[in-house]
Design a protein around this motif. Structure first.
Motif, mmCIF file in Angstrom:
data_model
loop_
_atom_site.group_PDB
_atom_site.id
_atom_site.type_symbol
_atom_site.label_atom_id
_atom_site.label_comp_id
_atom_site.label_asym_id
_atom_site.label_seq_id
_atom_site.Cartn_x
_atom_site.Cartn_y
_atom_site.Cartn_z
ATOM 1 N N TRP A 244 61.280 -1.130 -8.413
ATOM 2 C CA TRP A 244 62.225 -0.525 -9.364
ATOM 3 C C TRP A 244 61.471 0.421 -10.287
ATOM 4 O O TRP A 244 60.261 0.285 -10.484
ATOM 5 N N GLU A 245 62.195 1.358 -10.854
ATOM 6 C CA GLU A 245 61.603 2.225 -11.876
ATOM 7 C C GLU A 245 62.426 2.042 -13.139
ATOM 8 O O GLU A 245 63.614 2.316 -13.139
ATOM 9 N N GLN A 246 61.797 1.552 -14.177
ATOM 10 C CA GLN A 246 62.532 1.192 -15.395
ATOM 11 C C GLN A 246 62.447 2.298 -16.441
ATOM 12 O O GLN A 246 61.378 2.574 -16.966
ATOM 13 N N LYS B 241 67.677 2.943 -13.389
ATOM 14 C CA LYS B 241 66.664 2.054 -12.813
ATOM 15 C C LYS B 241 66.731 2.233 -11.303
ATOM 16 O O LYS B 241 67.467 1.529 -10.616
ATOM 17 N N HIS B 242 66.012 3.238 -10.805
ATOM 18 C CA HIS B 242 66.020 3.490 -9.359
ATOM 19 C C HIS B 242 65.541 2.248 -8.628
ATOM 20 O O HIS B 242 64.564 1.628 -9.035
ATOM 21 N N ASN B 243 66.244 1.927 -7.546
ATOM 22 C CA ASN B 243 65.828 0.803 -6.704
ATOM 23 C C ASN B 243 65.254 1.360 -5.407
ATOM 24 O O ASN B 243 65.980 1.900 -4.582
ATOM 25 N N ASN C 23 65.331 15.425 -3.188
ATOM 26 C CA ASN C 23 66.582 15.901 -3.747
ATOM 27 C C ASN C 23 66.960 14.954 -4.876
ATOM 28 O O ASN C 23 67.377 13.832 -4.650
ATOM 29 N N ARG C 24 66.783 15.437 -6.091
ATOM 30 C CA ARG C 24 66.988 14.594 -7.276
ATOM 31 C C ARG C 24 68.462 14.321 -7.542
ATOM 32 O O ARG C 24 68.790 13.514 -8.396
ATOM 33 N N THR C 25 69.339 15.046 -6.859
ATOM 34 C CA THR C 25 70.760 14.852 -7.160
ATOM 35 C C THR C 25 71.403 13.840 -6.219
ATOM 36 O O THR C 25 72.586 13.554 -6.331
ATOM 37 N N PHE D 191 64.091 3.969 1.019
ATOM 38 C CA PHE D 191 65.253 4.609 0.418
ATOM 39 C C PHE D 191 65.227 4.346 -1.067
ATOM 40 O O PHE D 191 64.819 3.276 -1.521
ATOM 41 N N GLU D 192 65.683 5.330 -1.802
ATOM 42 C CA GLU D 192 65.716 5.188 -3.250
ATOM 43 C C GLU D 192 67.173 5.245 -3.699
ATOM 44 O O GLU D 192 67.815 6.288 -3.599
ATOM 45 N N PHE D 193 67.682 4.125 -4.185
ATOM 46 C CA PHE D 193 69.049 4.078 -4.698
ATOM 47 C C PHE D 193 68.976 4.386 -6.186
ATOM 48 O O PHE D 193 68.374 3.639 -6.955
#
Ligand code: ADP
Ligand code: MG
Length: 729
Positions: free
Chosen positions: A214-216, A341-343, A459-461, A471-473
């Protein structure tokens, strides 16, 4: 100036970075010091007990009572060495926070002397009085019992001299009342479904675990300023506040040099994390002023989630020492970026293969494509539910804006993979290929890694993006328990993989070669899920129209998307995998609906209170000073001159009255709307009425308060302003 704001500002201006003394050791010397991990188990447990716990961790085998007693006694020896005095079952109720109830280790023995006691029974199960935790109607209030049961797959840890034992939390009827129970069930299902698929490619694979990194994101504000903002304190966000003349326009905060006081906080946070085995790896400034991010090295999902919940708790505690307050709200400030919080999600085999990473051989790559395509299909099939899992009143402010993923779930895979999938879809069946074509195909698949690993297109969007080996949710909000989206994602992937296996098997039974069968099924899936692929700008209005044409759901607000919890498709997904029953799902839906209403009710009340006793009195006071000034001028100036000079000032006086009048009427109407809504018995209807009739007032009223903030004498304004909250550090 308002005393509270004035004192707060004075306090802040005098702040210095805290002089933290850091351990002079290497991180590897103290990493996991307060965790009862495998190394500690080896040291404190009998060989037998160690093997049993290991079995439980690796394969989910139950631990017999005899051994749990041994584990408890080993844990006791360790925790006493570490100076712990209490223990608690630590769990994730449906409030979104973690819960704990501490019990001291000490007891009286038969001789009436005090001893330290901790037995298998204490470790394995507890019965907290759970009547005040949300159950969504599952538990009758007269039956308050809930059970917590040890989750041996997440190691116990000591925090603040208390031994915390990660547990699940269920009602006396066995219904899940927490986030962990369905998560563990879903991870288990994915394990078995993915292992079966892996068997097509390698017989060595006996288990697959889900990985999560995760990214917090979060904001830091000075504690004194925070305490002078009742809205931040009570709702987690600012309900008013005019934009600062400068905020994030210049992009000068993102990745900028970290302010001294903040880095002092971050360093201490990291030390605390390392002691607890949380592998924080990255720290940086985020887009908005005073916004930051940290991210760990990915871990097995259940552990990663426990670590994230723990992190959010420690962040707050460490920040307090540095006179900061951590804001985990998704959108604490209007007009600047919110926090997510990207997963980052993938799957890994017991043989150490990342299933979403292209390999070095055609076989490995066919396996990679299999998992890639099935994951996309899972997202395509359950995008409504995936969205519902992260929808909340707080995240609502963030999604769909031009900063967070848009409220359409699409998947980005990049040009290289798009091309490969196109080729795969249009490929002629192998039976019709020449030997040359077959060789060419193998070569093509074998070529993925070289191209992909250098391929940095991002692609940040996109809400669901492939980023090279995972995969980044990106839609989950900063305050969320990642178990909510991860339970949905892993269940959906498990279901899809099962379906895939069944289809491949049925082709094989009919005589198709296994590799060819895999190709055929993948080709069909690509054809079906195509509408979800999108490589362009997710924020553009063209995409919205295009998505509607493609039949993709375009989500609005929170309440409608939450309906996905009730659909037969969802019930079928969860029931067929034994992740959640219909009843448990309904309870979750009820809790989310109720939370929506309650949060909105609190926001609306706080706004009403603040306008009445903070804003309007101050505006009147300032207006009176203008009136006094203007009457004074009238006395001393000749009429002609007065008329010329006074007009703009009279306009300001009138403006203030206009804003105050608007605020007063609307606060009154908002209160009326609330009263009407509160009288509604049906919780679902109530939530919708709140959304439709109460919520619109918040922005309308705020607009006029913010105008007043610009006009009223800075000395009088009672609340710390955006420029202070966002730039004082
Ligand atoms: P970025 O901001 O570029 O996406 P970060 O370094 O902030 O990158 O975060 C990437 C996250 O993805 C980290 O937590 C990292 O551990 C995680 N990650 C990397 N590989 C995997 C994987 N195979 N499975 C799950 N998470 C992963
Ligand atoms: Mg990222």
């Amino acid at each position: 100036m308002s005393k509270l704001r004035f004192t707060a500002l004075t306090e802040v201006l005098g702040r210095k970075p805290l002089d933290v003394s850091f351990p002079k050791m290497k991180v590897s010397d103290y990493f996991g010091e307060y965790v009862f991990d495998k190394d500690k188990m080896r040291a404190y447990l009998s060989h037998d007990a160690f093997l049993r716990v290991n079995e439980a961790i690796e394969n989910g085998e139950p631990i017999e009572r005899k051994y749990s007693d041994q584990v408890a006694s080993g844990m006791k020896a360790w925790e006493v060495d570490k100076g712990a005095t209490h223990y608690t079952h630590w769990f994730h109720p449906l409030t979104g926070a973690t819960a704990e109830k501490h019990d001291a280790f000490f007891e009286f023995n038969a001789q009436n002397s005090v001893i330290e006691s901790f037995e298998g029974g204490h470790l394995v199960q507890a019965e907290p009085d759970a009547s005040s935790l949300p159950s969504g109607g599952i538990r009758n209030t007269f039956e308050a019992r809930g059970y917590t049961a040890w989750d041996p797959t997440s190691p116990a840890f000591i925090i603040d001299r208390t031994l915390c034992i990660p547990t699940i939390f269920v009602s006396y009827t066995g219904d899940a009342l927490d986030y962990k129970t369905p998560l563990l069930r879903a991870l288990n299902e994915l394990n078995s479904a993915a292992t079966e698929v892996c068997q097509n490619f390698s017989k060595d694979v006996t288990s697959v675990f889900t990985t999560l990194g995760w990214e917090q994101e979060y904001f830091l504000v000075d504690k004194a300023l925070y305490n002078a903002r009742p809205d931040l304190q009570l709702t987690g966000r600012t309900l008013m506040g005019h934009a600062s003349a400068k905020d994030q326009q210049l992009s000068d905060h993102y990745f900028g040099s970290i302010p001294l006081r903040v880095s002092s906080y971050m360093k201490e946070l990291e030390v605390e994390c390392y002691k607890l085995g949380i592998p924080i790896k990255t720290r940086h400034n985020e887009v908005a002023p005073n916004q930051y991010e940290c991210a760990p090295i990915f871990e097995e999902a259940n552990l990663a989630i426990d670590h994230n919940m723990l992190l959010m708790d420690i962040m707050d505690k460490v920040a307090s020492k540095h006179n900061f307050k951590v804001l985990l709200h998704e959108k604490p400030f209007k007009g600047v970026n919110g926090s997510g919080k990207h997963n980052n999600f993938s799957m890994m085999t017991n043989t150490g293969v990342n299933l979403l990473s292209p390999g070095k051989t055609p076989k490995k790559n066919l396996q990679f494509l299999t998992f890639l395509i099935n994951t996309v299909a899972a997202v395509y099939n359950h995008s409504e539910l995936l969205y519902a899992s992260i929808a909340s009143i707080d995240n609502e402010h963030r999604l769909g804006g031009h900063e967070a993923p848009p409220s359409i779930i699409s998947v980005f895979i990049g040009t290289t993979l798009t091309k490969i999938l196109d080729e795969l879809e249009n490929r002629v069946p192998e039976s019709k290929m020449t030997p040359d074509e077959k060789a060419e195909l193998k070569l093509d698949i074998g070529r993925i890694p070289d191209i992909l690993l250098d391929n940095t297109d991002r692609n940040r969007t996109s809400p669901f993006a492939f980023t090279g080996n995972r995969f980044e949710f990106r839609a989950p909000g900063s305050s969320i328990n990642c178990a909510a989206p991860m339970t949905v994602l892993t269940s959906a992937v498990a279901q899809q993989l099962r379906k895939f296996s069944a289809e491949v098997d049925s082709l094989v039974i009919k005589g198709t070669k296994r590799d060819e069968a895999i190709f055929q099924v993948l080709r069909d899936i690509i054809g079906e899920v195509k509408p979800i692929f999108f490589e362009g700008d997710g924020y553009s209005s063209e995409w919205r129209e295009e998505a509607l044409k493609r039949g993709l759901p375009v989500f609005e607000g929170t309440l409608d998307p939450l309906n996905a919890f009730n659909s037969e498709k969802t019930i079928n997904l969860f029931e067929s995998l034994n992740v959640l029953t219909r009843r448990e799902l309904k309870a979750r839906y009820n809790i989310r609906i109720e939370a929506y209403t309650k949060r909105l009710q609190i926001e609306s009340r706080v706004l009403g209170d603040l306008t009445k006793n903070h804003i309007v009195p101050v505006a009147l006071k300032y207006q009176n000073s203008l009136i006094e000034n203007i009457s004074g001028l009238k006395e001393i100036l000749p009429d002609r001159e007065y008329n010329e000079i006074a007009a703009p000032e009279i306009d300001v006086i009138k403006d203030i009255s206009y804003h105050i009048a608007f605020i007063k009427t609307n606060v009154r109407d908002m209160t009326e709307a609330r009263k009407k809504a509160n009288a509604i018995d049906d919780d679902i209807e109530k939530a919708f009425v709140y959304y439709e009739t109460v919520k619109p007032f918040l922005d309308k009223i705020r607009y006029h308060i913010d105008k007043l903030e610009l006009t009223v004498d800075n000395e009088l304004w009672p609340l710390p302003k955006y420029r202070e909250l966002l730039f004082y550090r």
